[in-house]
Design a protein around this motif. Structure first.
Motif, PDB file in Angstrom:
ATOM      1  N   MET A  82       0.817  -1.172   0.079  1.00 25.24           N
ATOM      2  CA  MET A  82      -0.182  -0.040  -0.066  1.00 25.24           C
ATOM      3  C   MET A  82       0.903   1.294   0.175  1.00 25.24           C
ATOM      4  N   PHE A  83       1.804   1.416   1.150  1.00 21.88           N
ATOM      5  CA  PHE A  83       2.945   2.613   0.963  1.00 21.88           C
ATOM      6  C   PHE A  83       3.956   1.889   0.494  1.00 21.88           C
ATOM      7  N   LYS A  84       4.689   2.697  -0.376  1.00 19.18           N
ATOM      8  CA  LYS A  84       5.752   2.252  -0.898  1.00 19.18           C
ATOM      9  C   LYS A  84       6.974   2.855   0.114  1.00 19.18           C
ATOM     10  N   ASN A  85       6.715   3.801   0.783  1.00 21.80           N
ATOM     11  CA  ASN A  85       7.550   4.368   1.604  1.00 21.80           C
ATOM     12  C   ASN A  85       7.344   4.314   3.091  1.00 21.80           C
ATOM     13  N   HIS A  86       8.306   3.470   3.723  1.00 15.77           N
ATOM     14  CA  HIS A  86       7.926   2.924   5.035  1.00 15.77           C
ATOM     15  C   HIS A  86       8.122   4.248   5.959  1.00 15.77           C
ATOM     16  N   LYS A  87       8.886   5.215   5.829  1.00 13.57           N
ATOM     17  CA  LYS A  87       8.773   6.385   6.654  1.00 13.57           C
ATOM     18  C   LYS A  87       7.630   7.140   6.527  1.00 13.57           C
ATOM     19  N   VAL A  88       6.929   7.323   5.726  1.00 10.75           N
ATOM     20  CA  VAL A  88       5.729   7.862   5.731  1.00 10.75           C
ATOM     21  C   VAL A  88       4.532   7.085   6.518  1.00 10.75           C
ATOM     22  N   ALA A  89       4.800   5.908   6.303  1.00 13.09           N
ATOM     23  CA  ALA A  89       3.696   4.880   7.221  1.00 13.09           C
ATOM     24  C   ALA A  89       3.853   4.931   8.407  1.00 13.09           C
ATOM     25  N   GLY A  90       5.302   4.895   8.947  1.00 14.39           N
ATOM     26  CA  GLY A  90       5.694   5.098  10.270  1.00 14.39           C
ATOM     27  C   GLY A  90       4.981   6.345  11.005  1.00 14.39           C
ATOM     28  N   ALA A  91       5.221   7.400  10.096  1.00 15.36           N
ATOM     29  CA  ALA A  91       4.855   8.698  10.734  1.00 15.36           C
ATOM     30  C   ALA A  91       3.318   8.832  10.746  1.00 15.36           C
ATOM     31  N   LEU A  92       2.656   8.195   9.775  1.00 12.65           N
ATOM     32  CA  LEU A  92       1.334   8.053   9.791  1.00 12.65           C
ATOM     33  C   LEU A  92       0.537   7.395  11.167  1.00 12.65           C
ATOM     34  N   LEU A  93       1.320   6.425  11.470  1.00 10.25           N
ATOM     35  CA  LEU A  93       1.128   5.271  12.382  1.00 10.25           C
ATOM     36  C   LEU A  93       1.244   6.200  13.746  1.00 10.25           C
ATOM     37  N   GLY A  96       1.450   9.381  14.150  1.00 10.58           N
ATOM     38  CA  GLY A  96       0.590  10.496  14.290  1.00 10.58           C
ATOM     39  C   GLY A  96      -1.082  10.025  14.897  1.00 10.58           C
ATOM     40  N   LEU A  97      -1.261   8.754  14.433  1.00 13.90           N
ATOM     41  CA  LEU A  97      -2.519   8.051  14.972  1.00 13.90           C
ATOM     42  C   LEU A  97      -2.645   7.810  16.363  1.00 13.90           C
ATOM     43  N   MET A  98      -1.369   7.114  16.848  1.00 15.79           N
ATOM     44  CA  MET A  98      -1.296   6.763  18.115  1.00 15.79           C
ATOM     45  C   MET A  98      -1.122   8.002  18.915  1.00 15.79           C
ATOM     46  N   LEU A  99      -0.709   9.059  18.718  1.00 13.99           N
ATOM     47  CA  LEU A  99      -0.512  10.245  19.566  1.00 13.99           C
ATOM     48  C   LEU A  99      -1.706  11.195  19.486  1.00 13.99           C
ATOM     49  N   MET A 100      -2.555  10.829  18.553  1.00 17.90           N
ATOM     50  CA  MET A 100      -3.987  11.590  18.586  1.00 17.90           C
ATOM     51  C   MET A 100      -4.884  11.735  19.783  1.00 17.90           C
ATOM     52  N   PRO A 101      -4.943  10.686  20.430  1.00 21.34           N
ATOM     53  CA  PRO A 101      -5.861  10.599  21.940  1.00 21.34           C
ATOM     54  C   PRO A 101      -5.032  11.447  22.813  1.00 21.34           C
TER      55      PRO A 101
END
Length: 116
Positions: free
Chosen positions: A1-12, A14-19
């Motif tokens: 799905m994501f070709k760049n693992h850094k973008v996927a890690g940053a997105l993940l 961000g989702l974990m820190l949102m609460p």
């Protein structure tokens, strides 16, 4: 799905820190620190937290260690002059002594399933 693992890690991340970000916005402004809790008191002779141990040496070389809690005998360690030490303990207050030595007996569970 994501070709760049850094973008996927940053997105993940961000989702974990949102609460956490949502929670920090809702914190009240009048918070105060909790009071200091003193450490627990050390036990005294009148109120021991550890069992009382009495060691009895018999004439034939056998040693019996009696373990009591609140004056009630609940376990004994018997060390024969020749052989392996073994323990006798009570499964419950009204029960007899159980051997947990080199060849302990079969312990049967005593669970209450139904009570009428």
């Amino acid at each position: 799905m994501f070709k760049n693992h850094k973008v996927a890690g940053a997105l993940l991340l961000g989702l974990m820190l949102m609460p956490l970000f949502a929670q920090s916005a809702e914190m009240p402004k009048n918070l105060q620190p909790l009071e200091e809790i003193p450490p627990p008191k050390l036990s005294t002779e009148a109120d021991p937290d550890e069992p009382e141990i009495t060691i009895v040496k018999k004439g034939n070389g056998e040693t019996v260690e009696e373990y009591r809690m609140n004056g009630e005998l609940y376990m004994m360690k018997i060390t024969p002059s020749h052989g392996v030490p073994y323990y006798l303990y009570k499964e419950d207050q009204d029960g007899g002594w159980t051997n947990s030595g080199p060849n302990p007996p079969l312990a049967i569970p005593k669970w209450t399933i139904f009570r009428f």
